[in-house]
Design a protein around this motif. Structure first.
Motif, PDB file in Angstrom:
ATOM      1  N   ALA A   1       8.396 -51.710 -11.963  1.00 40.35           N
ATOM      2  CA  ALA A   1       9.032 -50.736 -11.613  1.00 40.35           C
ATOM      3  C   ALA A   1       7.895 -49.316 -11.255  1.00 40.35           C
ATOM      4  N   GLU A   2       7.047 -49.347 -12.336  1.00 43.24           N
ATOM      5  CA  GLU A   2       5.984 -48.290 -12.431  1.00 43.24           C
ATOM      6  C   GLU A   2       4.892 -48.591 -11.329  1.00 43.24           C
ATOM      7  N   SER A   3       4.788 -49.892 -10.767  1.00 40.82           N
ATOM      8  CA  SER A   3       3.728 -49.961  -9.682  1.00 40.82           C
ATOM      9  C   SER A   3       4.580 -49.658  -8.443  1.00 40.82           C
TER      10      SER A   3
ATOM     11  N   PHE B   1      15.996 -54.546  -9.272  1.00 43.31           N
ATOM     12  CA  PHE B   1      17.400 -55.160  -8.629  1.00 43.31           C
ATOM     13  C   PHE B   1      18.379 -53.905  -8.831  1.00 43.31           C
ATOM     14  N   ARG B   2      18.401 -53.491  -9.978  1.00 40.56           N
ATOM     15  CA  ARG B   2      19.353 -52.448 -10.263  1.00 40.56           C
ATOM     16  C   ARG B   2      19.269 -51.095  -9.420  1.00 40.56           C
ATOM     17  N   ASP B   3      18.127 -50.795  -9.237  1.00 35.68           N
ATOM     18  CA  ASP B   3      17.682 -49.692  -8.250  1.00 35.68           C
ATOM     19  C   ASP B   3      18.588 -49.800  -7.161  1.00 35.68           C
TER      20      ASP B   3
ATOM     21  N   LYS C   1       9.767 -57.915   4.299  1.00 31.90           N
ATOM     22  CA  LYS C   1       9.757 -56.382   4.174  1.00 31.90           C
ATOM     23  C   LYS C   1       9.038 -56.343   2.688  1.00 31.90           C
ATOM     24  N   ARG C   2       9.518 -57.103   1.742  1.00 27.33           N
ATOM     25  CA  ARG C   2       9.282 -57.222   0.286  1.00 27.33           C
ATOM     26  C   ARG C   2       7.848 -57.597   0.200  1.00 27.33           C
ATOM     27  N   ARG C   3       7.402 -58.444   1.016  1.00 23.47           N
ATOM     28  CA  ARG C   3       6.022 -58.970   1.071  1.00 23.47           C
ATOM     29  C   ARG C   3       5.122 -58.051   1.408  1.00 23.47           C
TER      30      ARG C   3
ATOM     31  N   PHE D   1      20.359 -67.304  -5.693  1.00 22.96           N
ATOM     32  CA  PHE D   1      21.453 -67.288  -6.551  1.00 22.96           C
ATOM     33  C   PHE D   1      22.239 -68.715  -6.390  1.00 22.96           C
ATOM     34  N   GLY D   2      22.466 -69.557  -7.171  1.00 26.17           N
ATOM     35  CA  GLY D   2      23.218 -70.701  -6.991  1.00 26.17           C
ATOM     36  C   GLY D   2      22.237 -71.710  -6.971  1.00 26.17           C
ATOM     37  N   GLU D   3      20.946 -71.593  -6.914  1.00 26.38           N
ATOM     38  CA  GLU D   3      19.612 -72.644  -7.052  1.00 26.38           C
ATOM     39  C   GLU D   3      19.111 -72.716  -8.442  1.00 26.38           C
ATOM     40  N   VAL D   4      18.696 -73.837  -8.684  1.00 29.18           N
ATOM     41  CA  VAL D   4      18.000 -74.091 -10.184  1.00 29.18           C
ATOM     42  C   VAL D   4      16.714 -73.385 -10.243  1.00 29.18           C
TER      43      VAL D   4
ATOM     44  N   GLY E   1      11.564 -55.518 -19.672  1.00 25.38           N
ATOM     45  CA  GLY E   1      11.801 -54.879 -18.127  1.00 25.38           C
ATOM     46  C   GLY E   1      13.106 -55.944 -17.442  1.00 25.38           C
ATOM     47  N   THR E   2      13.793 -56.315 -18.303  1.00 22.02           N
ATOM     48  CA  THR E   2      15.093 -57.045 -17.577  1.00 22.02           C
ATOM     49  C   THR E   2      16.464 -56.651 -18.374  1.00 22.02           C
ATOM     50  N   SER E   3      17.316 -56.669 -17.308  1.00 21.52           N
ATOM     51  CA  SER E   3      18.728 -56.119 -17.873  1.00 21.52           C
ATOM     52  C   SER E   3      19.497 -57.341 -18.422  1.00 21.52           C
ATOM     53  N   GLY E   4      18.756 -58.460 -18.238  1.00 18.04           N
ATOM     54  CA  GLY E   4      19.520 -59.541 -19.075  1.00 18.04           C
ATOM     55  C   GLY E   4      20.869 -59.862 -18.264  1.00 18.04           C
TER      56      GLY E   4
ATOM     57  N   VAL F   1      20.903 -61.849 -15.387  1.00 20.00           N
ATOM     58  CA  VAL F   1      20.733 -63.264 -14.556  1.00 20.00           C
ATOM     59  C   VAL F   1      20.466 -64.141 -15.342  1.00 20.00           C
ATOM     60  N   TYR F   2      21.322 -65.229 -15.218  1.00 20.15           N
ATOM     61  CA  TYR F   2      21.109 -66.374 -15.793  1.00 20.15           C
ATOM     62  C   TYR F   2      20.196 -67.345 -15.159  1.00 20.15           C
ATOM     63  N   PRO F   3      19.900 -68.197 -15.829  1.00 17.23           N
ATOM     64  CA  PRO F   3      19.652 -68.838 -17.325  1.00 17.23           C
ATOM     65  C   PRO F   3      18.684 -67.893 -18.100  1.00 17.23           C
TER      66      PRO F   3
ATOM     67  N   LYS G   1      13.550 -50.037 -20.683  1.00 17.13           N
ATOM     68  CA  LYS G   1      13.727 -48.506 -20.411  1.00 17.13           C
ATOM     69  C   LYS G   1      15.043 -48.026 -20.980  1.00 17.13           C
ATOM     70  N   ASP G   2      16.075 -48.958 -20.882  1.00 18.20           N
ATOM     71  CA  ASP G   2      17.259 -48.682 -21.148  1.00 18.20           C
ATOM     72  C   ASP G   2      17.681 -49.802 -22.216  1.00 18.20           C
ATOM     73  N   PRO G   3      18.852 -49.476 -23.010  1.00 21.78           N
ATOM     74  CA  PRO G   3      19.369 -50.453 -23.903  1.00 21.78           C
ATOM     75  C   PRO G   3      19.928 -51.441 -22.880  1.00 21.78           C
TER      76      PRO G   3
HETATM   77  C1  BV8 Z   1      21.425 -71.051 -11.958  1.00 15.53           C
HETATM   78  C2  BV8 Z   1      14.849 -64.277  -6.756  1.00 15.53           C
HETATM   79  C3  BV8 Z   1      22.186 -73.062 -12.542  1.00 15.53           C
HETATM   80  C4  BV8 Z   1      15.403 -63.604  -5.720  1.00 15.53           C
HETATM   81  C5  BV8 Z   1      16.309 -64.015  -8.408  1.00 15.53           C
HETATM   82  C6  BV8 Z   1      25.903 -68.422 -16.083  1.00 15.53           C
HETATM   83  C7  BV8 Z   1      24.985 -69.616 -16.671  1.00 15.53           C
HETATM   84  C8  BV8 Z   1      24.063 -70.051 -15.328  1.00 15.53           C
HETATM   85  C9  BV8 Z   1      23.998 -69.448 -14.176  1.00 15.53           C
HETATM   86  C10 BV8 Z   1      24.914 -68.405 -13.908  1.00 15.53           C
HETATM   87  C11 BV8 Z   1      25.836 -68.007 -15.043  1.00 15.53           C
HETATM   88  N1  BV8 Z   1      26.691 -66.898 -14.626  1.00 15.53           N
HETATM   89  C12 BV8 Z   1      26.194 -66.728 -13.235  1.00 15.53           C
HETATM   90  C13 BV8 Z   1      25.298 -67.631 -12.729  1.00 15.53           C
HETATM   91  C14 BV8 Z   1      24.794 -67.785 -11.493  1.00 15.53           C
HETATM   92  C15 BV8 Z   1      23.620 -66.858 -11.438  1.00 15.53           C
HETATM   93  C16 BV8 Z   1      23.867 -65.444 -11.946  1.00 15.53           C
HETATM   94  O1  BV8 Z   1      23.097 -65.224 -13.019  1.00 15.53           O
HETATM   95  N2  BV8 Z   1      24.131 -64.544 -11.423  1.00 15.53           N
HETATM   96  C17 BV8 Z   1      24.348 -63.321 -11.870  1.00 15.53           C
HETATM   97  C18 BV8 Z   1      24.463 -62.472 -10.791  1.00 15.53           C
HETATM   98  C19 BV8 Z   1      25.636 -63.009 -12.748  1.00 15.53           C
HETATM   99  N3  BV8 Z   1      22.403 -67.398 -11.736  1.00 15.53           N
HETATM  100  C20 BV8 Z   1      21.832 -68.269 -10.925  1.00 15.53           C
HETATM  101  O2  BV8 Z   1      22.433 -68.493  -9.740  1.00 15.53           O
HETATM  102  C21 BV8 Z   1      20.510 -69.062 -11.203  1.00 15.53           C
HETATM  103  N4  BV8 Z   1      20.655 -70.289 -11.073  1.00 15.53           N
HETATM  104  O3  BV8 Z   1      21.911 -70.659 -12.779  1.00 15.53           O
HETATM  105  O4  BV8 Z   1      21.249 -72.629 -11.554  1.00 15.53           O
HETATM  106  C22 BV8 Z   1      21.309 -73.641 -13.734  1.00 15.53           C
HETATM  107  C23 BV8 Z   1      21.568 -72.919 -14.904  1.00 15.53           C
HETATM  108  C24 BV8 Z   1      20.762 -73.296 -16.085  1.00 15.53           C
HETATM  109  C25 BV8 Z   1      19.878 -74.207 -15.868  1.00 15.53           C
HETATM  110  C26 BV8 Z   1      19.611 -74.948 -14.626  1.00 15.53           C
HETATM  111  C27 BV8 Z   1      20.438 -74.645 -13.505  1.00 15.53           C
HETATM  112  C28 BV8 Z   1      19.309 -68.356 -10.161  1.00 15.53           C
HETATM  113  C29 BV8 Z   1      19.043 -67.089 -10.467  1.00 15.53           C
HETATM  114  C30 BV8 Z   1      17.794 -66.477  -9.669  1.00 15.53           C
HETATM  115  C31 BV8 Z   1      18.274 -65.424  -8.647  1.00 15.53           C
HETATM  116  N5  BV8 Z   1      17.057 -65.166  -8.074  1.00 15.53           N
HETATM  117  N6  BV8 Z   1      15.229 -63.516  -7.829  1.00 15.53           N
HETATM  118  C32 BV8 Z   1      14.868 -62.365  -5.375  1.00 15.53           C
HETATM  119  O5  BV8 Z   1      14.123 -61.647  -6.240  1.00 15.53           O
HETATM  120  O6  BV8 Z   1      15.163 -61.937  -4.064  1.00 15.53           O
HETATM  121  S1  BV8 Z   1      16.869 -63.172  -9.545  1.00 15.53           S
HETATM  122  C33 BV8 Z   1      16.671 -61.383  -9.201  1.00 15.53           C
HETATM  123  O7  BV8 Z   1      17.332 -60.762 -10.251  1.00 15.53           O
HETATM  124  C34 BV8 Z   1      15.393 -61.270  -9.595  1.00 15.53           C
HETATM  125  O8  BV8 Z   1      14.536 -62.116 -10.129  1.00 15.53           O
HETATM  126  C35 BV8 Z   1      15.202 -60.228 -10.548  1.00 15.53           C
HETATM  127  O9  BV8 Z   1      14.219 -60.154 -11.505  1.00 15.53           O
HETATM  128  C36 BV8 Z   1      16.646 -60.274 -11.088  1.00 15.53           C
HETATM  129  C37 BV8 Z   1      17.216 -59.224 -11.597  1.00 15.53           C
HETATM  130  O10 BV8 Z   1      16.854 -59.072 -13.007  1.00 15.53           O
HETATM  131  P1  BV8 Z   1      15.939 -58.088 -13.650  1.00 15.53           P
HETATM  132  O11 BV8 Z   1      14.714 -58.708 -13.459  1.00 15.53           O
HETATM  133  O12 BV8 Z   1      16.816 -57.968 -15.079  1.00 15.53           O
HETATM  134  O13 BV8 Z   1      16.328 -56.873 -12.771  1.00 15.53           O
HETATM  135  P2  BV8 Z   1      17.400 -55.679 -12.997  1.00 15.53           P
HETATM  136  O14 BV8 Z   1      17.063 -54.530 -11.828  1.00 15.53           O
HETATM  137  O15 BV8 Z   1      18.482 -56.268 -13.355  1.00 15.53           O
HETATM  138  O16 BV8 Z   1      16.779 -54.911 -14.361  1.00 15.53           O
HETATM  139  C38 BV8 Z   1      15.801 -54.101 -14.491  1.00 15.53           C
HETATM  140  C39 BV8 Z   1      15.611 -53.881 -16.174  1.00 15.53           C
HETATM  141  O17 BV8 Z   1      14.462 -53.069 -16.131  1.00 15.53           O
HETATM  142  C40 BV8 Z   1      16.715 -52.657 -16.403  1.00 15.53           C
HETATM  143  O18 BV8 Z   1      17.225 -53.148 -17.540  1.00 15.53           O
HETATM  144  C41 BV8 Z   1      15.995 -51.539 -16.501  1.00 15.53           C
HETATM  145  O19 BV8 Z   1      16.497 -50.576 -17.543  1.00 15.53           O
HETATM  146  C42 BV8 Z   1      14.607 -51.867 -16.703  1.00 15.53           C
HETATM  147  N7  BV8 Z   1      13.475 -50.941 -16.370  1.00 15.53           N
HETATM  148  C43 BV8 Z   1      13.521 -50.333 -15.268  1.00 15.53           C
HETATM  149  N8  BV8 Z   1      12.316 -49.327 -15.326  1.00 15.53           N
HETATM  150  C44 BV8 Z   1      11.696 -49.975 -16.447  1.00 15.53           C
HETATM  151  C45 BV8 Z   1      12.379 -50.876 -16.998  1.00 15.53           C
HETATM  152  N9  BV8 Z   1      11.832 -51.232 -18.436  1.00 15.53           N
HETATM  153  C46 BV8 Z   1      10.868 -50.976 -18.840  1.00 15.53           C
HETATM  154  N10 BV8 Z   1      10.047 -50.336 -18.198  1.00 15.53           N
HETATM  155  C47 BV8 Z   1      10.173 -49.767 -16.879  1.00 15.53           C
HETATM  156  N11 BV8 Z   1       9.556 -48.758 -16.433  1.00 15.53           N
END
Ligand code: BV8
Length: 242
Positions: A23-25, A30-32, A64-66, A160-163, A184-187, A189-191, A211-213
């Motif tokens: 984010a600081e770069s 994702f949440r933004d 666009k992201r690239r 999403f939906g891929e391994v 830096g992850t909101s926790g 996205v699984y796994p 940055k946030d709980p």
């Molecule tokens: C899968 C590429 C099966 C795309 C991405 C339960 C179990 C298993 C699966 C699921 C489940 N429930 C739901 C699912 C399905 C799904 C899922 O999790 N859905 C969510 C929406 C509920 N998961 C999947 O489909 C995954 N596959 O599960 O396969 C499997 C399971 C286990 C074992 C084998 C097979 C695949 C998920 C991958 C999706 N692709 N990325 C792209 O980027 O275009 S995920 C995408 O979301 C990015 O990778 C990104 O990183 C991620 C979002 O998460 P964060 O990184 O945490 O980002 P976010 O914005 O949410 O949070 C940022 C945080 O940073 C915030 O907390 C903020 O406060 C903080 N922050 C901000 N600034 C700062 C900071 N912290 C510190 N300093 C700062 N300056």
């Protein structure tokens, strides 16, 4: 005392990073986007169904992201640099697992990286699964180097939906580490969201820096609130010099 965060107490660190470390770069998290991109839910754009339904929208989303990633003023921040310094100077093993598809950890000098959600600077042939690096935009008209046909290339990204990639290796690292950082992850996205609890079950001390709980904060042994670029440099220096 195991909870003392000094390097003498530990042999094997696993670090999980998410969009917050970039984010600081200047890369939006994702949440933004509030989970949206140009009024599409990111789960719809970053999904096989989305690619099937409207490939040009998905190509455009990643092109666009690239482009942004390759702009000259986009650089790793102090958080990336601190983690690379930790890996370089820690006496034990450091493995960094990132959910991010940017290359900022590499640019900061990090060596041992697992991109579990793929990489923006790579594309993959749908027929042969061959992976190619790319800094250019590409779409259905771009011929892949292996088949020389259109409509063969997709972003080398886990949708999403891929391994996720390297899950076996990640599981092994989580079972062998004695110190786990989630940065830096909101926790949400699984796994990846489960990794902290898996590490803890295997006996590791777990630390969240965000940055946030988050919903997972109560499960970590320590939860440090703040920006990665501000927290990590002094944190890493104290850890290494203790
Ligand atoms: C899968 C590429 C099966 C795309 C991405 C339960 C179990 C298993 C699966 C699921 C489940 N429930 C739901 C699912 C399905 C799904 C899922 O999790 N859905 C969510 C929406 C509920 N998961 C999947 O489909 C995954 N596959 O599960 O396969 C499997 C399971 C286990 C074992 C084998 C097979 C695949 C998920 C991958 C999706 N692709 N990325 C792209 O980027 O275009 S995920 C995408 O979301 C990015 O990778 C990104 O990183 C991620 C979002 O998460 P964060 O990184 O945490 O980002 P976010 O914005 O949410 O949070 C940022 C945080 O940073 C915030 O907390 C903020 O406060 C903080 N922050 C901000 N600034 C700062 C900071 N912290 C510190 N300093 C700062 N300056």
């Amino acid at each position: 005392m195991k909870h003392d965060l000094n390097q003498k107490n530990f042999q094997h660190i696993v670090i999980l990073t998410g969009a917050g470390i970039s984010a600081e770069s200047g890369i939006k998290t994702f949440r933004d986007h509030n989970g949206l991109w140009e009024n599409h839910r990111i789960e719809d754009v970053a999904s096989p169904e989305g690619f099937e339904r409207d490939p040009s929208m998905v190509y455009n989303f990643y092109n666009k992201r690239r482009e942004q990633l390759l702009s000259p003023d986009l650089k790793p921040n102090f958080g990336h640099l601190a983690l690379a310094k930790l890996e370089k100077n820690f006496h034990g093993k450091t493995t960094l697992v990132t959910q991010n598809v940017d290359n900022l950890h590499e640019s900061a000098g990090q060596q041992n990286i697992i991109h579990m959600h793929g990489e923006l600077l790579k594309m993959r042939c749908l027929t042969t699964n061959e992976v190619f690096t790319t800094e250019q935009s590409f779409d259905g008209q771009t011929l892949c180097a292996c088949c020389q046909r259109p409509n063969q290339l997709r972003p080398h990204i886990v949708w999403f939906g891929e391994v996720p990639f390297s899950m076996d290796r990640i599981q092994l690292e989580l079972s062998n580490c004695d110190l786990f950082f989630s940065i830096g992850t909101s926790g949400q996205v699984y796994p990846a969201a489960m990794f902290g609890q898996i590490a803890k079950q295997n006996g590791a001390l777990t630390v969240e820096i965000n940055k946030d709980p988050t919903e997972n904060s109560p499960f970590f042994d320590k939860s440090i609130i703040g920006k990665a670029g501000e927290i990590l440099p002094p944190f890493v220096d104290n850890f290494l010099n203790s």
